[in-house]
Scaffold this active site. Structure first.
Site, PDB file in Angstrom:
ATOM      1  N   HIS A   1      -7.154  -0.785  -5.350  1.00 40.72           N
ATOM      2  CA  HIS A   1      -5.957  -1.144  -4.561  1.00 40.72           C
ATOM      3  C   HIS A   1      -6.109  -2.581  -4.060  1.00 40.72           C
ATOM      4  CE1 HIS A   1      -2.899  -1.224  -1.460  1.00 40.72           C
ATOM      5  NE2 HIS A   1      -2.364  -0.164  -2.040  1.00 40.72           N
TER       6      HIS A   1
ATOM      7  N   SER B   1       6.895  -1.426  -1.807  1.00 44.17           N
ATOM      8  CA  SER B   1       8.154  -1.291  -1.056  1.00 44.17           C
ATOM      9  C   SER B   1       9.123  -0.293  -1.692  1.00 44.17           C
ATOM     10  CB  SER B   1       8.822  -2.653  -0.869  1.00 44.17           C
ATOM     11  OG  SER B   1       8.014  -3.495  -0.068  1.00 44.17           O
TER      12      SER B   1
ATOM     13  N   GLU C   1       1.263  -2.561  -9.106  1.00 39.30           N
ATOM     14  CA  GLU C   1       1.637  -2.897  -7.732  1.00 39.30           C
ATOM     15  C   GLU C   1       1.586  -4.410  -7.525  1.00 39.30           C
ATOM     16  OE1 GLU C   1       1.104   0.736  -4.961  1.00 39.30           O
ATOM     17  OE2 GLU C   1      -0.663  -0.525  -4.826  1.00 39.30           O
TER      18      GLU C   1
ATOM     19  N   GLY D   1       4.450  -3.609   1.074  1.00 45.21           N
ATOM     20  CA  GLY D   1       4.679  -3.667   2.515  1.00 45.21           C
ATOM     21  C   GLY D   1       5.608  -4.787   2.957  1.00 45.21           C
TER      22      GLY D   1
ATOM     23  N   GLU E   1      -5.369  -3.970  -1.358  1.00 39.71           N
ATOM     24  CA  GLU E   1      -5.868  -4.141   0.020  1.00 39.71           C
ATOM     25  C   GLU E   1      -7.387  -3.994   0.061  1.00 39.71           C
ATOM     26  OE1 GLU E   1      -3.273  -1.332   1.949  1.00 39.71           O
ATOM     27  OE2 GLU E   1      -1.566  -2.682   1.693  1.00 39.71           O
TER      28      GLU E   1
ATOM     29  N   GLY F   1       3.577   3.613  -0.264  1.00 41.48           N
ATOM     30  CA  GLY F   1       2.827   3.396   0.969  1.00 41.48           C
ATOM     31  C   GLY F   1       3.617   3.842   2.176  1.00 41.48           C
ATOM     32  N   GLY F   2       4.197   2.883   2.889  1.00 42.28           N
ATOM     33  CA  GLY F   2       4.885   3.138   4.160  1.00 42.28           C
ATOM     34  C   GLY F   2       5.853   4.307   4.127  1.00 42.28           C
TER      35      GLY F   2
ATOM     36  N   ASN G   1       0.372   7.008  -0.602  1.00 43.85           N
ATOM     37  CA  ASN G   1      -0.872   6.379  -0.131  1.00 43.85           C
ATOM     38  C   ASN G   1      -0.714   6.147   1.370  1.00 43.85           C
ATOM     39  OD1 ASN G   1      -3.092   4.809   0.417  1.00 43.85           O
ATOM     40  ND2 ASN G   1      -2.332   2.991  -0.652  1.00 43.85           N
ATOM     41  N   TRP G   2      -1.409   6.968   2.137  1.00 41.05           N
ATOM     42  CA  TRP G   2      -1.218   6.924   3.600  1.00 41.05           C
ATOM     43  C   TRP G   2      -1.973   5.780   4.260  1.00 41.05           C
ATOM     44  CZ3 TRP G   2      -1.876  12.837   5.076  1.00 41.05           C
ATOM     45  CH2 TRP G   2      -0.825  13.565   4.487  1.00 41.05           C
ATOM     46  N   LYS G   3      -2.845   5.115   3.505  1.00 41.65           N
ATOM     47  CA  LYS G   3      -3.627   3.996   4.044  1.00 41.65           C
ATOM     48  C   LYS G   3      -4.357   4.439   5.322  1.00 41.65           C
ATOM     49  CE  LYS G   3      -0.248   0.958   1.947  1.00 41.65           C
ATOM     50  NZ  LYS G   3       0.131  -0.423   1.738  1.00 41.65           N
TER      51      LYS G   3
HETATM   52  C1  PEP Z   1       0.750   0.592  -1.528  1.00 38.53           C
HETATM   53  O1  PEP Z   1       0.069  -0.022  -0.731  1.00 38.53           O
HETATM   54  O2  PEP Z   1       0.219   1.267  -2.431  1.00 38.53           O
HETATM   55  C2  PEP Z   1       2.195   0.495  -1.406  1.00 38.53           C
HETATM   56  C3  PEP Z   1       2.902   0.692  -2.467  1.00 38.53           C
HETATM   57  O3  PEP Z   1       2.692   0.177  -0.162  1.00 38.53           O
HETATM   58  P1  PEP Z   1       4.246   0.069   0.293  1.00 38.53           P
HETATM   59  O4  PEP Z   1       4.975   1.187  -0.396  1.00 38.53           O
HETATM   60  O5  PEP Z   1       4.205   0.233   1.770  1.00 38.53           O
HETATM   61  O6  PEP Z   1       4.732  -1.251  -0.169  1.00 38.53           O
END
Ligand code: PEP
Length: 247
Positions: free
Chosen positions: A93, A209, A165, A171, A95, A230-231, A9-11
């Site tokens: 999601h 994470s 999640e 994050g 966010e 994500g990141g 997920n590149w956000k």
């Molecule tokens: C996400 O937002 O879907 C996610 C899992 O982010 P991160 O891996 O950066 O915690």
């Protein structure tokens, strides 16, 4: 056995469409594993990325869809618009729930739209930090599953994927444990069965994470079939290491 799936997920990254195409090409070039691979670029880059990876074994997902089919919704994107560019869409999601005021009623309508449009939905559920501390994690995800599937015609979940999640893990560099993810996956599948869904056919991903280091825990966790990343998905080498862990 359920197929394993790892989705990046590149956000709101990377900064330009050209950068998104370059990153998509790098992900498409990763050594293949038995896990299926997906990416969710920003909406503005969907068309260019879809073109760049066409014919490669890489699924493209939108990060969200609107709950209505069409109309006066400035800045929004319908599930029908996404079809043809992407195999599926992330829905619910945390966010989006946080920033756009999506509650479970709205998430349910989005999920129903995605399924009706033939998109593969990745439904995100997960508890807040306060709910985690209160020991409410499994109750929260069970409640979310029931509420978020409420607008679906019974039995028509499409090729539903659920991503567990925990909000406090996203994050933060503080992933959950494998055991916690397993307990959540079990509660998710029990709730799915309560909605007459063939829960054994639904992949449950862990997200929060996930890194090349933390992934081992989740790759071994019972009931977890992959990851929503994500990141760490913005670095093809790190993402490749995560994918390999799910082989
Ligand atoms: C996400 O937002 O879907 C996610 C899992 O982010 P991160 O891996 O950066 O915690």
């Amino acid at each position: 056995m359920r197929a394993r799936l790892v989705v990046g997920n590149w956000k709101m990254n990377p900064p330009t469409i050209e950068d998104a195409v370059e990153l998509a090409r790098a992900v498409a070039a990763l050594p293949r594993s038995s896990a299926k691979l997906g990416i969710a670029p920003p909406a503005v880059a969907l068309a260019a990325v879809a073109d760049a990876v066409r014919g490669r074994d890489l699924a493209v997902f939108a990060q969200d869809v609107h709950w209505e089919e069409k109309g006066a919704f400035t800045g929004q994107i319908s599930a029908t618009m996404v079809r043809g560019l992407a195999e599926g869409a992330i829905v619910g999601h945390s966010e989006v729930r946080r920033d756009q005021g999506d509650d479970d009623v709205r998430v349910a309508r989005k999920l129903a739209r995605a399924v009706a449009a033939g998109l593969r939905p990745i439904l995100c559920v997960g508890e807040s930090e306060a709910e985690f501390v209160a020991g409410e994690s499994t109750n929260v995800v069970a409640r979310q599953i029931s509420a978020d599937l409420a607008a679906l015609v019974r039995g028509s979940v499409g090729r539903l994927v659920v991503a567990y999640e925990p909000i406090w893990a996203i994050g933060t560099g503080r992933p959950a444990t494998g055991a916690h993810a397993t307990a959540a996956a079990r509660a998710i599948r029990t709730a799915l069965r309560g909605m007459d869904v063939d829960a054994d056919a639904v992949p449950v991903l862990y997200g929060g994470s996930v890194s090349a280091k933390s992934v081992v825990e989740f790759a071994r966790a019972d009931g977890i079939d992959g990851a929503l990343v994500g990141g760490a998905s913005l670095d093809p080498d790190e993402f490749g290491a995560i994918v390999r862990a799910f082989t």
